[in-house]
Design a protein around this motif. Structure first.
Motif, PDB file in Angstrom:
ATOM      1  N   GLY A 143       5.486  -2.797 -10.748  1.00 36.42           N
ATOM      2  CA  GLY A 143       5.592  -2.994 -11.900  1.00 36.42           C
ATOM      3  C   GLY A 143       5.205  -1.507 -12.627  1.00 36.42           C
ATOM      4  N   ASP A 144       4.676  -0.535 -12.359  1.00 40.25           N
ATOM      5  CA  ASP A 144       4.316   0.575 -12.689  1.00 40.25           C
ATOM      6  C   ASP A 144       5.730   1.321 -12.853  1.00 40.25           C
ATOM      7  N   LEU A 145       6.547   1.229 -11.855  1.00 42.13           N
ATOM      8  CA  LEU A 145       7.740   1.911 -12.078  1.00 42.13           C
ATOM      9  C   LEU A 145       8.666   1.141 -13.137  1.00 42.13           C
ATOM     10  N   MET A 146       8.505  -0.003 -13.396  1.00 43.85           N
ATOM     11  CA  MET A 146       9.376  -0.438 -14.479  1.00 43.85           C
ATOM     12  C   MET A 146       8.907  -0.321 -15.665  1.00 43.85           C
ATOM     13  N   HIS A 147       7.622  -0.207 -16.076  1.00 44.50           N
ATOM     14  CA  HIS A 147       7.016   0.214 -17.067  1.00 44.50           C
ATOM     15  C   HIS A 147       7.337   1.811 -17.313  1.00 44.50           C
ATOM     16  N   MET A 148       7.754   2.465 -16.546  1.00 41.86           N
ATOM     17  CA  MET A 148       7.881   4.008 -16.704  1.00 41.86           C
ATOM     18  C   MET A 148       6.393   4.550 -16.925  1.00 41.86           C
ATOM     19  N   SER A 149       5.647   4.359 -15.954  1.00 44.34           N
ATOM     20  CA  SER A 149       4.104   4.798 -16.123  1.00 44.34           C
ATOM     21  C   SER A 149       3.525   4.792 -14.675  1.00 44.34           C
ATOM     22  N   SER A 150       4.275   5.592 -13.842  1.00 40.63           N
ATOM     23  CA  SER A 150       3.894   5.652 -12.370  1.00 40.63           C
ATOM     24  C   SER A 150       2.780   7.007 -12.346  1.00 40.63           C
ATOM     25  N   GLY A 151       2.909   7.645 -13.240  1.00 36.22           N
ATOM     26  CA  GLY A 151       2.426   9.153 -13.013  1.00 36.22           C
ATOM     27  C   GLY A 151       3.130  10.172 -11.933  1.00 36.22           C
ATOM     28  N   ILE A 152       4.214   9.756 -11.825  1.00 33.60           N
ATOM     29  CA  ILE A 152       5.284  10.697 -10.902  1.00 33.60           C
ATOM     30  C   ILE A 152       5.728  11.685 -11.782  1.00 33.60           C
TER      31      ILE A 152
END
Length: 409
Positions: free
Chosen positions: A178-187
């Motif tokens: 879900g973090d990837l799809m929210h564009m909020s991974s911290g990468i």
């Protein structure tokens, strides 16, 4: 003396240009040492992305299958022209569409085509490309994979599927699907189009799997802030192919393209012939009328002619605003987020209308749009060679045009 001075000036200029040329040669040589030769060559030869890039990359074919779905026809060009001329503040809609590099412009309301126009030598069967509209397809495939049990949940750590990431940094286990799809991974991600920039790498690199698995690094905590990041769809692509056991293009073909009765086959651009990995951040190449069918799938809550292609719950989850994110702290204060109405959810951009209703869209570079207004039972598709106008001008024109319709009962 004057002639001597002029000669001396030109000599200095010539020497300066030679120095600059030498530095450029050194930079290019260095780039070929650091990066794969094919990547450097692509950046130098192809430069900025354009709508004909699908002709440059290898591709995976996505077949369609009968029966072909055809929209009903209820052409009301005058209403559409009047509405958009008001929304866009222009005198002539067709002239505006032509001048802005529009390829296709389709308006569908209540299951029927109100307007279908093609411009700049494009026709109904012309191929148009998705750019980042592809991301909305990617998140949809994640939803299908969860429904089929290939992926357990959006809350799964990505390291459940990509364990090799742990060898580089144990913090990867904190990032969820879900973090990837929210564009909020911290990468880490730097939006730059030249060789060192992540925009260029995630678009032109000839081995996107390796790039995503070996070159990503973490510089923040997941869920803290929105940062548009093209490594996210790449990582999801690897997760999808590992979880489902088939290529992402084949999964799209079998789970969406064929069930929706697309009128034409499509393709997904690949990073290279050697690695055969889909350009997850962009490269779906199709016809505008078939992109409209993807919009209809979501407008109908995942249902298609009596078949539930994707779960209705996923459509809601993927497109509704997640109120757990505080706008002022999570999003930056520009673009669609500036006035507090905009949001981003599972690779879809959204605009709240009021507490109960919202519009949402798939959005790609150079002004590719699939705009959906559930309240008004409305789909708008625009494909273009270039934006031709400010992105927000397009978005708010779609929004204002939608408000002209009575609410769908």
């Amino acid at each position: 003396m004057e002639k001597y001075s002029v000669h001396k000036i030109f000599k200095w200029i010539g020497s300066g240009l030679l120095v600059l040329a030498g530095l450029l040669v050194v930079v290019i040589i260095g780039a070929y040492i650091i990066y794969p030769a094919e990547y450097v060559s692509r950046v130098l030869r192809w430069q900025d992305a354009d709508v004909k890039d699908y002709q440059k990359f290898p591709e995976a074919v996505i077949d369609n299958a009968p029966p072909v779905y055809q929209f009903e026809q209820d052409h009301n060009e005058a209403f559409v022209r009047d509405g958009f001329e008001t929304a866009l503040a222009v005198d002539d809609l067709e002239l505006f569409l032509e001048d802005t590099g529009t390829q296709a412009f389709i308006v569908i309301q209540d299951e029927a085509i109100l307007y279908e126009g093609y411009f700049n030598r494009y026709t109904r069967d012309s191929i148009v490309t998705s750019f980042s509209v592809a991301k909305s397809f990617v998140s949809t495939l994640v939803g299908v994979a969860i429904e089929e049990g290939h992926i357990q949940s959006v809350d799964d750590p990505i390291t459940d599927y990509l364990p090799e990431l742990l060898e580089r940094d144990a913090q990867f286990t904190n990032i969820t699907v879900g973090d990837l799809m929210h564009m909020s991974s911290g990468i880490h991600y730097v939006e730059a189009s030249f060789l060192h920039g992540d925009d260029a790498k995630t678009y032109y690199y000839p081995d996107l799997r390796t790039l995503a698995l070996e070159e990503t690094r973490i510089d923040g905590l997941p869920g803290e802030e929105f940062l548009y990041n093209n490594y996210h769809p790449l990582l999801l692509g690897v997760i999808l192919e590992r979880a489902t056991g088939v290529s992402v293009a084949e999964y799209l073909q079998e789970k969406i393209w064929k069930p929706l009765g697309m009128e034409y086959p499509a393709s997904w651009s690949l990073d290279s012939e050697d690695t055969q990995f889909e350009k997850m951040e962009s490269g779906i190449n199709a016809r505008a009328i078939d992109f409209a069918k993807f919009g209809r799938l979501f407008l109908n809550n995942g249902g298609w002619e009596g078949q539930q292609v994707i779960p209705a719950e996923w459509v809601m989850q993927a497109t509704q605003r997640d109120t757990s994110f505080e706008n002022g702290e999570y999003y930056y204060d520009s673009f669609i987020f500036e006035d507090g109405r905009g949001y981003y959810q599972y690779f879809w951009w959204g605009l709240t209308v009021d507490e109960q209703t919202y519009d949402y869209m798939a959005l790609g570079n150079h002004g590719q749009f699939i705009y959906i207004s559930p309240e008004k039972d409305l789909i708008i598709v625009r494909n273009g060679e270039r934006y031709g106008a400010d992105t927000l001008k397009w978005i708010y024109a779609f929004y204002d045009f939608a408000r002209a319709f009575p609410a769908n009962e």
